[in-house]
Design a protein around this motif. Structure first.
Motif, PDB file in Angstrom:
ATOM      1  N   ASP A 136       0.849  -1.187   0.000  1.00 41.69           N
ATOM      2  CA  ASP A 136       0.000   0.000   0.000  1.00 41.69           C
ATOM      3  C   ASP A 136       0.884   1.236   0.000  1.00 41.69           C
ATOM      4  O   ASP A 136       2.004   1.216   0.525  1.00 41.69           O
ATOM      5  CB  ASP A 136      -0.912   0.030   1.234  1.00 41.69           C
ATOM      6  CG  ASP A 136      -1.884  -1.137   1.250  1.00 41.69           C
ATOM      7  OD1 ASP A 136      -2.736  -1.191   0.357  1.00 41.69           O
ATOM      8  OD2 ASP A 136      -1.761  -1.994   2.154  1.00 41.69           O
ATOM      9  N   LYS A 137       0.390   2.318  -0.543  1.00 37.50           N
ATOM     10  CA  LYS A 137       1.167   3.559  -0.605  1.00 37.50           C
ATOM     11  C   LYS A 137       1.555   4.005   0.796  1.00 37.50           C
ATOM     12  O   LYS A 137       0.721   4.074   1.696  1.00 37.50           O
ATOM     13  CB  LYS A 137       0.343   4.649  -1.291  1.00 37.50           C
ATOM     14  CG  LYS A 137       1.161   5.852  -1.684  1.00 37.50           C
ATOM     15  CD  LYS A 137       0.368   6.791  -2.566  1.00 37.50           C
ATOM     16  CE  LYS A 137       1.250   7.960  -3.007  1.00 37.50           C
ATOM     17  NZ  LYS A 137       0.518   8.883  -3.901  1.00 37.50           N
ATOM     18  N   LEU A 172       4.162  -0.270  -6.220  1.00 38.72           N
ATOM     19  CA  LEU A 172       3.056  -1.011  -5.571  1.00 38.72           C
ATOM     20  C   LEU A 172       3.033  -2.460  -6.035  1.00 38.72           C
ATOM     21  O   LEU A 172       3.102  -2.757  -7.235  1.00 38.72           O
ATOM     22  CB  LEU A 172       1.721  -0.344  -5.898  1.00 38.72           C
ATOM     23  CG  LEU A 172       1.499   1.061  -5.302  1.00 38.72           C
ATOM     24  CD1 LEU A 172       0.150   1.603  -5.757  1.00 38.72           C
ATOM     25  CD2 LEU A 172       1.581   1.023  -3.785  1.00 38.72           C
ATOM     26  N   ALA A 173       2.964  -3.367  -5.056  1.00 38.13           N
ATOM     27  CA  ALA A 173       2.929  -4.801  -5.355  1.00 38.13           C
ATOM     28  C   ALA A 173       1.499  -5.216  -5.685  1.00 38.13           C
ATOM     29  O   ALA A 173       0.832  -5.908  -4.925  1.00 38.13           O
ATOM     30  CB  ALA A 173       3.465  -5.594  -4.161  1.00 38.13           C
TER      31      ALA A 173
END
Length: 358
Positions: free
Chosen positions: A290-291, A356-357
């Motif tokens: 998450d950011k 971001l994953a």
């Protein structure tokens, strides 16, 4: 003038006491003609650009004339052999008086030695290493060293005979055969040496010493010849003593693509300060779910330029990389999955790039 993303500035230095190895001495000594200079050759090619004019380099000799006091630092520790070490700063002190050579003892001669930067240039009063050798090899084929002295103007007492005298100042050296009789033999050597001192900057900020390195090559970067560096790793602030002539500097900020190349000119008896300016920034890479979240460990990273060339590879949760300004793509591999993001580097603006994953 430089190639790469940066430029080089040459400036005048007002702090000559930082170079206590260079000064004025023995103004009246005659100069002997023969002195073989032993230089090193080297460098690799690069893109075209004009050779910059370094401007007026700072004289390493003290002021002269009425009212100009000969205030100089004491002679420093002599420089070791190549690569050249830094010359440490010292407290200013007056030039010591020149001692007359001692009278030769019976069956002895006095070898009175001195060195100058050039025929019409000042004498050198520090940083010299003198060595006197036998003129013939011994049974092992080795030329035996008979004396070593690190004084500016040594007077060496020896039996009459033939000898070989070698003198070095940093990377500048000369050698001469002498025939010593039972009297004083004055030998003056010419060492056309100049000083070079380097530092790196990004904008107005000085690059920390442990993040930048310099390599010095003989000749111009544009002559098309490949060769190893004369001095491979020069620390920020070190003063190098080099033979006068043209050299080029390769400056590496970090270990990726922030590289600047510049031609410079070294002048005998002068100290040239060079500031290499990089256009780059330090980027921290993070793979997050998450950011603003925690960085994922065991992530393999590749940074790629618009042409598809891999600029830097690393493994870790948040590796740092110094990149030249421009556009890039970060590719992260974690647990068999691949994630990527494009980003730009702005000169002097360090920052984080989150991938971001997802």
């Amino acid at each position: 003038m430089t190639t790469g993303r940066g430029f080089t500035r040459f400036r005048r230095s007002g702090r000559l006491w930082l170079v206590p190895v260079l000064s004025c001495l023995l103004a009246g000594l005659a100069v002997s003609p023969a002195a073989a200079q032993l230089f090193s050759d080297r460098p690799p090619p690069v893109p075209p650009a004009a050779v910059p004019d370094p401007g007026a380099a700072v004289s390493l000799a003290p002021p002269s004339g009425p009212g100009a006091g000969p205030i100089l630092p004491p002679a420093p520790q002599a420089l070791p052999g190549p690569p050249v070490a830094a010359i440490p700063p010292g407290a200013p002190a007056a030039i010591p008086p020149i001692a007359a050579p001692p009278a030769a003892a019976p069956n002895q001669g006095v070898l009175s030695l001195s060195a100058r930067y050039g025929k019409d240039l000042p004498g050198i009063n520090g940083g010299l290493v003198w060595r006197v050798f036998a003129d013939r090899p011994d049974e092992t084929g080795t030329f035996k060293m008979l004396r070593e002295d690190r004084g500016a103007t040594p007077n060496i007492v020896l039996p009459p005979g033939n000898y070989v005298v070698h003198v070095a100042l940093g990377l500048v050296s000369a050698v001469r055969s002498v025939n010593l009789k039972a009297e004083t033999d004055r030998e003056a050597f010419l060492l056309p040496a100049g000083g070079l001192r380097l530092e790196g900057r990004v904008g107005a900020s000085k690059i920390p010493q442990n993040q930048i390195s310099f390599s010095i090559y003989k000749g111009s970067q544009f002559d098309g010849r490949e060769r190893p560096p004369v001095v491979p790793n020069v620390a920020v602030g070190d003063v190098l003593m080099l033979p006068e002539g043209t050299y080029y500097i390769v400056s590496n900020y970090g270990d990726a693509n922030a590289v600047v190349r510049s031609d410079i000119r070294v002048q005998a008896s002068k100290l040239t300060d060079v500031t290499v300016t990089h256009r780059a920034a330090v980027i921290t890479l993070k793979l997050v779910t998450d950011k603003g979240g925690e960085a994922l460990a065991n992530t393999a990273w590749s940074v790629i330029n618009p042409g598809g060339d891999v600029i830097k590879e690393s493994i870790g949760a948040f590796p740092k990389v110094v990149l030249s300004e421009g556009d890039y793509r970060a590719i992260a591999k974690n647990e068999g999955k691949v994630f990527e993001r494009s980003f730009s580097v702005v000169n002097g603006v360090d920052g984080e790039v989150e991938v971001l994953a997802r």
